[in-house]
Design a protein around this motif. Structure first.
Motif, PDB file in Angstrom:
ATOM      1  N   LEU A 111      19.187  52.099  40.158  1.00  0.00           N
ATOM      2  CA  LEU A 111      19.441  50.871  40.914  1.00  0.00           C
ATOM      3  C   LEU A 111      18.722  49.702  40.250  1.00  0.00           C
ATOM      4  CD1 LEU A 111      18.950  52.004  44.642  1.00  0.00           C
ATOM      5  CD2 LEU A 111      21.077  51.867  43.331  1.00  0.00           C
ATOM      6  N   THR A 112      19.315  48.516  40.361  1.00  0.00           N
ATOM      7  CA  THR A 112      18.627  47.322  39.869  1.00  0.00           C
ATOM      8  C   THR A 112      17.380  47.090  40.720  1.00  0.00           C
ATOM      9  OG1 THR A 112      19.762  45.818  41.370  1.00  0.00           O
ATOM     10  CG2 THR A 112      20.804  46.234  39.205  1.00  0.00           C
ATOM     11  N   VAL A 113      16.523  46.219  40.209  1.00  0.00           N
ATOM     12  CA  VAL A 113      15.321  45.848  40.949  1.00  0.00           C
ATOM     13  C   VAL A 113      15.695  45.353  42.347  1.00  0.00           C
ATOM     14  CG1 VAL A 113      13.525  44.070  41.021  1.00  0.00           C
ATOM     15  CG2 VAL A 113      13.875  45.426  38.931  1.00  0.00           C
ATOM     16  N   LEU A 114      16.672  44.464  42.420  1.00  0.00           N
ATOM     17  CA  LEU A 114      17.071  43.929  43.726  1.00  0.00           C
ATOM     18  C   LEU A 114      17.539  45.058  44.654  1.00  0.00           C
ATOM     19  CD1 LEU A 114      17.429  41.100  45.164  1.00  0.00           C
ATOM     20  CD2 LEU A 114      19.865  41.449  44.779  1.00  0.00           C
ATOM     21  N   ASP A 115      18.358  45.949  44.125  1.00  0.00           N
ATOM     22  CA  ASP A 115      18.881  47.023  44.969  1.00  0.00           C
ATOM     23  C   ASP A 115      17.786  48.010  45.381  1.00  0.00           C
ATOM     24  OD1 ASP A 115      21.391  46.019  45.179  1.00  0.00           O
ATOM     25  OD2 ASP A 115      22.222  47.180  43.508  1.00  0.00           O
ATOM     26  N   ASN A 116      16.750  48.169  44.550  1.00  0.00           N
ATOM     27  CA  ASN A 116      15.616  48.982  44.970  1.00  0.00           C
ATOM     28  C   ASN A 116      14.994  48.437  46.250  1.00  0.00           C
ATOM     29  OD1 ASN A 116      14.175  51.339  43.336  1.00  0.00           O
ATOM     30  ND2 ASN A 116      15.366  50.119  41.867  1.00  0.00           N
ATOM     31  N   GLU A 119      17.814  48.693  49.426  1.00  0.00           N
ATOM     32  CA  GLU A 119      18.354  49.990  49.852  1.00  0.00           C
ATOM     33  C   GLU A 119      17.847  50.426  51.231  1.00  0.00           C
ATOM     34  OE1 GLU A 119      19.150  54.120  50.323  1.00  0.00           O
ATOM     35  OE2 GLU A 119      17.110  53.322  50.103  1.00  0.00           O
ATOM     36  N   ALA A 120      16.526  50.528  51.387  1.00  0.00           N
ATOM     37  CA  ALA A 120      15.996  51.071  52.650  1.00  0.00           C
ATOM     38  C   ALA A 120      16.224  50.145  53.858  1.00  0.00           C
ATOM     39  CB  ALA A 120      14.515  51.419  52.498  1.00  0.00           C
ATOM     40  N   PRO A 121      15.999  48.846  53.714  1.00  0.00           N
ATOM     41  CA  PRO A 121      16.276  47.982  54.874  1.00  0.00           C
ATOM     42  C   PRO A 121      17.725  48.110  55.362  1.00  0.00           C
ATOM     43  CG  PRO A 121      14.968  46.787  53.269  1.00  0.00           C
ATOM     44  CD  PRO A 121      15.345  48.096  52.621  1.00  0.00           C
ATOM     45  N   VAL A 122      18.680  48.281  54.432  1.00  0.00           N
ATOM     46  CA  VAL A 122      20.081  48.408  54.831  1.00  0.00           C
ATOM     47  C   VAL A 122      20.363  49.797  55.396  1.00  0.00           C
ATOM     48  CG1 VAL A 122      22.459  48.497  53.955  1.00  0.00           C
ATOM     49  CG2 VAL A 122      20.932  46.619  53.266  1.00  0.00           C
ATOM     50  N   SER A 123      19.909  50.860  54.675  1.00  0.00           N
ATOM     51  CA  SER A 123      20.322  52.203  55.090  1.00  0.00           C
ATOM     52  C   SER A 123      19.489  52.741  56.256  1.00  0.00           C
ATOM     53  CB  SER A 123      20.272  53.170  53.905  1.00  0.00           C
ATOM     54  OG  SER A 123      18.940  53.439  53.548  1.00  0.00           O
ATOM     55  N   VAL A 124      18.210  52.399  56.314  1.00  0.00           N
ATOM     56  CA  VAL A 124      17.369  52.946  57.387  1.00  0.00           C
ATOM     57  C   VAL A 124      17.287  52.001  58.585  1.00  0.00           C
ATOM     58  CG1 VAL A 124      15.090  53.884  57.981  1.00  0.00           C
ATOM     59  CG2 VAL A 124      15.999  54.217  55.670  1.00  0.00           C
ATOM     60  N   PRO A 128      21.693  43.651  57.792  1.00  0.00           N
ATOM     61  CA  PRO A 128      22.831  43.166  57.006  1.00  0.00           C
ATOM     62  C   PRO A 128      22.404  42.967  55.549  1.00  0.00           C
ATOM     63  CG  PRO A 128      22.456  41.801  58.955  1.00  0.00           C
ATOM     64  CD  PRO A 128      21.287  42.727  58.855  1.00  0.00           C
ATOM     65  N   ARG A 129      23.302  43.326  54.629  1.00  0.00           N
ATOM     66  CA  ARG A 129      22.940  43.271  53.215  1.00  0.00           C
ATOM     67  C   ARG A 129      22.502  41.860  52.792  1.00  0.00           C
ATOM     68  NH1 ARG A 129      23.139  46.168  48.364  1.00  0.00           N
ATOM     69  NH2 ARG A 129      22.859  44.574  46.796  1.00  0.00           N
ATOM     70  N   ARG A 130      23.203  40.869  53.237  1.00  0.00           N
ATOM     71  CA  ARG A 130      22.891  39.486  52.863  1.00  0.00           C
ATOM     72  C   ARG A 130      21.450  39.127  53.239  1.00  0.00           C
ATOM     73  NH1 ARG A 130      25.995  34.695  52.638  1.00  0.00           N
ATOM     74  NH2 ARG A 130      27.742  35.933  51.911  1.00  0.00           N
ATOM     75  N   GLU A 131      21.080  39.499  54.451  1.00  0.00           N
ATOM     76  CA  GLU A 131      19.729  39.227  54.946  1.00  0.00           C
ATOM     77  C   GLU A 131      18.689  40.001  54.122  1.00  0.00           C
ATOM     78  OE1 GLU A 131      19.325  39.960  59.249  1.00  0.00           O
ATOM     79  OE2 GLU A 131      17.341  40.787  58.782  1.00  0.00           O
ATOM     80  N   ALA A 132      19.002  41.273  53.833  1.00  0.00           N
ATOM     81  CA  ALA A 132      18.072  42.104  53.047  1.00  0.00           C
ATOM     82  C   ALA A 132      17.883  41.525  51.648  1.00  0.00           C
ATOM     83  CB  ALA A 132      18.583  43.537  52.970  1.00  0.00           C
ATOM     84  N   GLU A 133      18.953  40.969  51.081  1.00  0.00           N
ATOM     85  CA  GLU A 133      18.850  40.366  49.735  1.00  0.00           C
ATOM     86  C   GLU A 133      17.986  39.119  49.754  1.00  0.00           C
ATOM     87  OE1 GLU A 133      22.426  39.614  47.600  1.00  0.00           O
ATOM     88  OE2 GLU A 133      23.030  41.732  47.615  1.00  0.00           O
ATOM     89  N   THR A 134      18.129  38.321  50.790  1.00  0.00           N
ATOM     90  CA  THR A 134      17.310  37.113  50.896  1.00  0.00           C
ATOM     91  C   THR A 134      15.834  37.492  50.956  1.00  0.00           C
ATOM     92  OG1 THR A 134      19.114  36.049  52.085  1.00  0.00           O
ATOM     93  CG2 THR A 134      16.949  35.011  52.254  1.00  0.00           C
ATOM     94  N   THR A 135      15.524  38.480  51.793  1.00  0.00           N
ATOM     95  CA  THR A 135      14.142  38.961  51.894  1.00  0.00           C
ATOM     96  C   THR A 135      13.663  39.509  50.554  1.00  0.00           C
ATOM     97  OG1 THR A 135      14.570  39.550  54.194  1.00  0.00           O
ATOM     98  CG2 THR A 135      12.598  40.506  53.176  1.00  0.00           C
ATOM     99  N   ALA A 136      14.526  40.277  49.901  1.00  0.00           N
ATOM    100  CA  ALA A 136      14.158  40.903  48.621  1.00  0.00           C
ATOM    101  C   ALA A 136      13.812  39.837  47.582  1.00  0.00           C
ATOM    102  CB  ALA A 136      15.302  41.790  48.124  1.00  0.00           C
TER     103      ALA A 136
END
Ligand code: ADP
Ligand code: MG
Length: 259
Positions: A111-116, A119-124, A128-136
């Motif tokens: 996984l890319t750094v961003l996807d690392n 991953e957990a905020p979305v799956s566990v 929402p992915r958009r929100e998790a990306e902003t936080t990431a």
């Protein structure tokens, strides 16, 4: 009650024993970590430091005793004075109260750094992915790696990988961060950048338990230094007491080897 004692207890370890077969690894450990405090755990190899962190995270079950994180055990539900084992999915959700940073980073290599970080905020936590990306992206900026979002872990230095691992741990907004020798696998010139990130977190009031052999770091950052030997906490207190005026011969013997 002073302000100090009024702080809430985030991690409570009471009378914990753990054996692997006939090997009695934790022999009655008691530890309390309060909100905003940094506890540094020192001790020789094999003294049970990693096992202690793993029991707090419920990666190992305890044989005897009790561990609460933010009031609850990670692996059990308390009901009318009895404990019932939680299902794996519920354990995973509760475990998000704890961020764990390992010696060897343990990033997902595919996984890319961003996807690392996403991953957990979305799956566990079902964010929402958009929100998790902003936080990431905010967290990558915090550890000085905003330009590495699209890189893969193996394209980064060890120090950068460990900073990603710290950001990933923070993405779940844990109540406490556990570090197991976070700089031991790094080339010496990369240790400083990782310790700097951990110091920043300390300054921001992050509750942490850090297993390390970096005595200078302990002196500078720890509220409490804990010295473990042979499965027990031999001595604990402020760095000035434990590091500069240790009361126990085993603490003195250890410090004379690492200082
Ligand atoms: P430290 O982190 O202080 O070096 P550990 O907690 O890793 O110590 O290990 C304490 C002792 O428990 C060691 O003797 C180690 O070999 C043993 N141990 C740790 N994990 C296991 C396991 N899963 N199975 C058997 N023995 C283990
Ligand atoms: Mg260890």
């Amino acid at each position: 009650m002073s302000a100090e004692t009024a702080r809430e207890v985030v991690v409570e370890v009471r009378g914990v024993h753990k054996s692997f077969g006939s090997l009695h690894v934790l022999r009655g450990v008691d530890l309390e970590v309060r909100a905003g405090e940094v506890t540094v755990v020192l001790g020789p190899s094999g003294s049970g430091k990693s096992t202690l962190l793993r029991t707090i995270n419920h990666l190992e079950k305890v044989d005897r005793g009790w561990i609460g994180v933010d009031g609850d055990p990670i692996g059990y539900r308390a009901h009318r004075g009895r404990l019932y084992e939680l299902k794996e999915k519920e354990v995973l959700r509760r475990r998000t109260r704890i961020g764990f940073v390992f010696q060897n980073f343990n990033l997902f290599p595919h996984l890319t750094v961003l996807d690392n970080l996403v991953e957990a905020p979305v799956s566990v936590l079902r964010r929402p992915r958009r929100e998790a990306e902003t936080t990431a992206r905010r967290l990558l900026d915090r550890v000085g790696l905003s330009d590495k979002a699209d890189a893969y872990p193996l394209q980064l230095s060890g120090g950068q990988q460990q900073r990603v691992a710290i950001a990933r741990a923070l993405a779940l907004e844990p109540k406490v961060l556990l570090f197991d020798e976070p700089t031991s696998a790094l080339d010496p010139e990369l240790v400083g950048e990782v310790l700097e990130v951990i110091k920043d977190l300390a300054r921001a009031g992050t509750t942490m338990i850090v297993v390390t052999h970096e005595i200078g770091f302990a002196r500078e950052v720890a509220d409490t230094v804990v010295f473990m030997d042979d499965g027990t906490i031999v001595e604990q207190g402020p760095p000035a007491a434990v590091l500069d005026a240790p009361r126990h011969s085993r603490t003195r013997a250890f410090l004379s080897k690492v200082l």
